[in-house]
Design an enzyme around this catalytic site. Structure first.
Site, PDB file in Angstrom:
ATOM      1  N   ASP A  34       0.868  -1.194   0.000  1.00 52.04           N
ATOM      2  CA  ASP A  34       0.000   0.000   0.000  1.00 52.04           C
ATOM      3  C   ASP A  34       0.896   1.233   0.000  1.00 52.04           C
ATOM      4  O   ASP A  34       2.017   1.193   0.512  1.00 52.04           O
ATOM      5  CB  ASP A  34      -0.898   0.011   1.252  1.00 52.04           C
ATOM      6  N   TYR A 153     -13.935   8.038 -12.395  1.00 52.21           N
ATOM      7  CA  TYR A 153     -13.951   6.755 -11.671  1.00 52.21           C
ATOM      8  C   TYR A 153     -14.571   5.660 -12.533  1.00 52.21           C
ATOM      9  O   TYR A 153     -14.006   4.567 -12.682  1.00 52.21           O
ATOM     10  CB  TYR A 153     -14.738   6.937 -10.371  1.00 52.21           C
ATOM     11  N   LYS A 157     -12.832   2.289 -14.123  1.00 57.26           N
ATOM     12  CA  LYS A 157     -13.269   0.934 -13.773  1.00 57.26           C
ATOM     13  C   LYS A 157     -13.747   0.169 -15.002  1.00 57.26           C
ATOM     14  O   LYS A 157     -13.554  -1.046 -15.094  1.00 57.26           O
ATOM     15  CB  LYS A 157     -14.358   1.003 -12.696  1.00 57.26           C
ATOM     16  N   THR A 188     -16.471   1.160   3.597  1.00 61.75           N
ATOM     17  CA  THR A 188     -15.023   1.285   3.788  1.00 61.75           C
ATOM     18  C   THR A 188     -14.698   2.763   3.917  1.00 61.75           C
ATOM     19  O   THR A 188     -15.524   3.624   3.602  1.00 61.75           O
ATOM     20  CB  THR A 188     -14.236   0.720   2.584  1.00 61.75           C
TER      21      THR A 188
HETATM   22  N1  LIG Z   1     -15.974   0.928  -1.041  1.00 57.93           N
HETATM   23  C1  LIG Z   1     -16.756   0.855  -2.092  1.00 57.93           C
HETATM   24  O1  LIG Z   1     -17.952   1.201  -2.031  1.00 57.93           O
HETATM   25  C2  LIG Z   1     -16.219   0.320  -3.388  1.00 57.93           C
HETATM   26  C3  LIG Z   1     -17.143  -0.051  -4.375  1.00 57.93           C
HETATM   27  C4  LIG Z   1     -16.675  -0.541  -5.577  1.00 57.93           C
HETATM   28  C5  LIG Z   1     -15.320  -0.655  -5.795  1.00 57.93           C
HETATM   29  N2  LIG Z   1     -14.450  -0.279  -4.822  1.00 57.93           N
HETATM   30  C6  LIG Z   1     -13.024  -0.431  -5.131  1.00 57.93           C
HETATM   31  O2  LIG Z   1     -12.438  -1.290  -4.180  1.00 57.93           O
HETATM   32  C7  LIG Z   1     -11.049  -0.983  -4.068  1.00 57.93           C
HETATM   33  C8  LIG Z   1     -10.716  -0.817  -2.602  1.00 57.93           C
HETATM   34  O3  LIG Z   1     -11.464   0.286  -2.111  1.00 57.93           O
HETATM   35  P1  LIG Z   1     -11.852   0.428  -0.565  1.00 57.93           P
HETATM   36  O4  LIG Z   1     -13.284   0.739  -0.521  1.00 57.93           O
HETATM   37  O5  LIG Z   1     -11.292  -0.712   0.190  1.00 57.93           O
HETATM   38  O6  LIG Z   1     -11.077   1.805  -0.266  1.00 57.93           O
HETATM   39  P2  LIG Z   1     -10.042   2.202   0.880  1.00 57.93           P
HETATM   40  O7  LIG Z   1      -9.836   3.667   0.705  1.00 57.93           O
HETATM   41  O8  LIG Z   1     -10.509   1.685   2.196  1.00 57.93           O
HETATM   42  O9  LIG Z   1      -8.723   1.395   0.462  1.00 57.93           O
HETATM   43  C9  LIG Z   1      -7.995   1.724  -0.689  1.00 57.93           C
HETATM   44  C10 LIG Z   1      -6.526   1.532  -0.383  1.00 57.93           C
HETATM   45  O10 LIG Z   1      -5.783   1.849  -1.582  1.00 57.93           O
HETATM   46  C11 LIG Z   1      -4.624   2.547  -1.166  1.00 57.93           C
HETATM   47  N3  LIG Z   1      -4.093   3.358  -2.265  1.00 57.93           N
HETATM   48  C12 LIG Z   1      -4.620   4.506  -2.777  1.00 57.93           C
HETATM   49  N4  LIG Z   1      -3.817   4.978  -3.734  1.00 57.93           N
HETATM   50  C13 LIG Z   1      -2.761   4.119  -3.838  1.00 57.93           C
HETATM   51  C14 LIG Z   1      -1.596   4.080  -4.653  1.00 57.93           C
HETATM   52  N5  LIG Z   1      -1.315   5.043  -5.555  1.00 57.93           N
HETATM   53  N6  LIG Z   1      -0.750   3.030  -4.521  1.00 57.93           N
HETATM   54  C15 LIG Z   1      -1.003   2.070  -3.598  1.00 57.93           C
HETATM   55  N7  LIG Z   1      -2.061   2.072  -2.766  1.00 57.93           N
HETATM   56  C16 LIG Z   1      -2.938   3.093  -2.904  1.00 57.93           C
HETATM   57  C17 LIG Z   1      -5.078   3.414   0.001  1.00 57.93           C
HETATM   58  O11 LIG Z   1      -3.970   3.837   0.794  1.00 57.93           O
HETATM   59  C18 LIG Z   1      -6.013   2.469   0.728  1.00 57.93           C
HETATM   60  O12 LIG Z   1      -5.337   1.713   1.715  1.00 57.93           O
HETATM   61  C19 LIG Z   1     -10.818   0.274  -4.890  1.00 57.93           C
HETATM   62  O13 LIG Z   1     -10.264  -0.084  -6.129  1.00 57.93           O
HETATM   63  C20 LIG Z   1     -12.218   0.840  -5.056  1.00 57.93           C
HETATM   64  O14 LIG Z   1     -12.346   1.620  -6.223  1.00 57.93           O
HETATM   65  C21 LIG Z   1     -14.865   0.190  -3.621  1.00 57.93           C
END
Ligand SMILES: NC(=O)c1ccc[n+]([C@@H]2O[C@H](COP(=O)([O-])OP(=O)(O)OC[C@H]3O[C@@H](n4cnc5c(N)ncnc54)[C@H](O)[C@@H]3O)[C@@H](O)[C@H]2O)c1
Length: 253
Positions: A34, A153, A157, A188
């Site tokens: 991360d 976004y 995706k 999250t």
């Molecule tokens: N939470 C939702 O509702 C949701 C829905 C659909 C998809 N997603 C996708 O799921 C994935 C995880 O999201 P989440 O909800 O766990 O978010 P989150 O913010 O809890 O976790 C994302 C993590 O990615 C890390 N990160 C960000 N930029 C980075 C970089 N340049 N290099 C390395 N690490 C980096 C952050 O530090 C964080 O720990 C993402 O790709 C997000 O788009 C989330």
């Protein structure tokens, strides 16, 4: 998954963190990566507390040299790479398409699409050296449909799904499976960041998304992690190039 070696990007938080702990309970060996290295190490500690062999590395997925290094750390520490979950991602500001700033567009695309491609690239190279593996790229329900304020976004995706399908077709006969996971709204820190970024429009958009969920609630990170675990496991051995929705019915309506 006992003894299998996995790399999880975005492992400091949310879905990535929940997945690390799910993999750990199944006996996998893990490198947690991360940009928030402290958070990644915290998750690795939690995995070790579950009895798993786990280490952490700081990684900005936008930087190819760092991605190559992280994959190298995994293969040097554990001898191979069997699976990878590319979960690092950002939301970016919520703006209608005509209002989106180019800088913000570039940032979202750099992390969510270029970052996933760089990880996929170097993970495939490592997996080919030991006969194959399974890659899961975290896309989104907004990789399948559009969403208000989500031009960058949603574009990123949709791009992840195109990348995933292409890599799946290219490497299917060489033992590397590549699938996309399309979570719906999940509780999250990322969802909280939507509100932080826009305290006026953010809560309204979140309540619109929740109201549109047939199950009437957001998902929990563990509910997304269990699908990631299955996609990475031998149980999904005939599955490649798929975009699997885990979204409480959001894109079905
Ligand atoms: N939470 C939702 O509702 C949701 C829905 C659909 C998809 N997603 C996708 O799921 C994935 C995880 O999201 P989440 O909800 O766990 O978010 P989150 O913010 O809890 O976790 C994302 C993590 O990615 C890390 N990160 C960000 N930029 C980075 C970089 N340049 N290099 C390395 N690490 C980096 C952050 O530090 C964080 O720990 C993402 O790709 C997000 O788009 C989330």
């Amino acid at each position: 998954m006992t003894g299998k070696v996995g790399l999880v990007t975005g492992g400091a938080s949310g879905i990535g963190r929940a997945a690390v702990l799910a993999f750990a309970r199944e006996g996998a060996r893990l490198l947690v990566a991360d940009v928030d290295h402290g958070g990644a190490e915290q998750t690795a500690q939690e995995a070790r507390a579950l009895g798993a062999d786990a280490a952490s590395v700081g990684l900005d997925v936008r930087e190819e040299a760092e991605v190559e290094r992280a994959v190298g750390v995994a293969t040097q520490a554990f001898g191979r790479l069997d699976f990878a979950l590319n979960s690092a991602g950002i939301q970016g500001p919520l703006r209608e398409a005509a209002e989106y700033a180019e800088h913000d567009w570039q940032q979202v695309l750099a992390v969510n699409l270029t970052g996933v491609w760089l990880c996929t690239k170097h993970e495939i190279r490592a997996m080919l050296r030991t006969g194959g593996g399974s890659i899961v790229n975290v896309a989104s329900n907004f990789g399948l449909v559009g969403g208000v304020g989500m031009a960058a976004y949603s574009a990123s995706k949709h791009g992840v799904i195109g990348l995933t399908k292409t890599a799946a077709v290219e490497y299917a006969d060489r033992g590397v499976r590549v699938n996309a996971l399309c979570p719906g709204a999940t509780e999250t820190p990322l969802v909280g960041k939507i509100v932080d970024a826009d305290p006026v429009a953010g809560p309204e958009i979140i309540s619109q998304i929740t109201a549109a969920l047939p199950m009437g609630r957001m998902g929990r990170p563990e509910e997304i992690a269990s699908a990631a675990l299955w996609l990475c496991s031998p149980g999904a051995s005939f599955m490649t190039g798929a975009a699997l929705s885990v979204d409480g019915g959001f894109v079905a309506r």
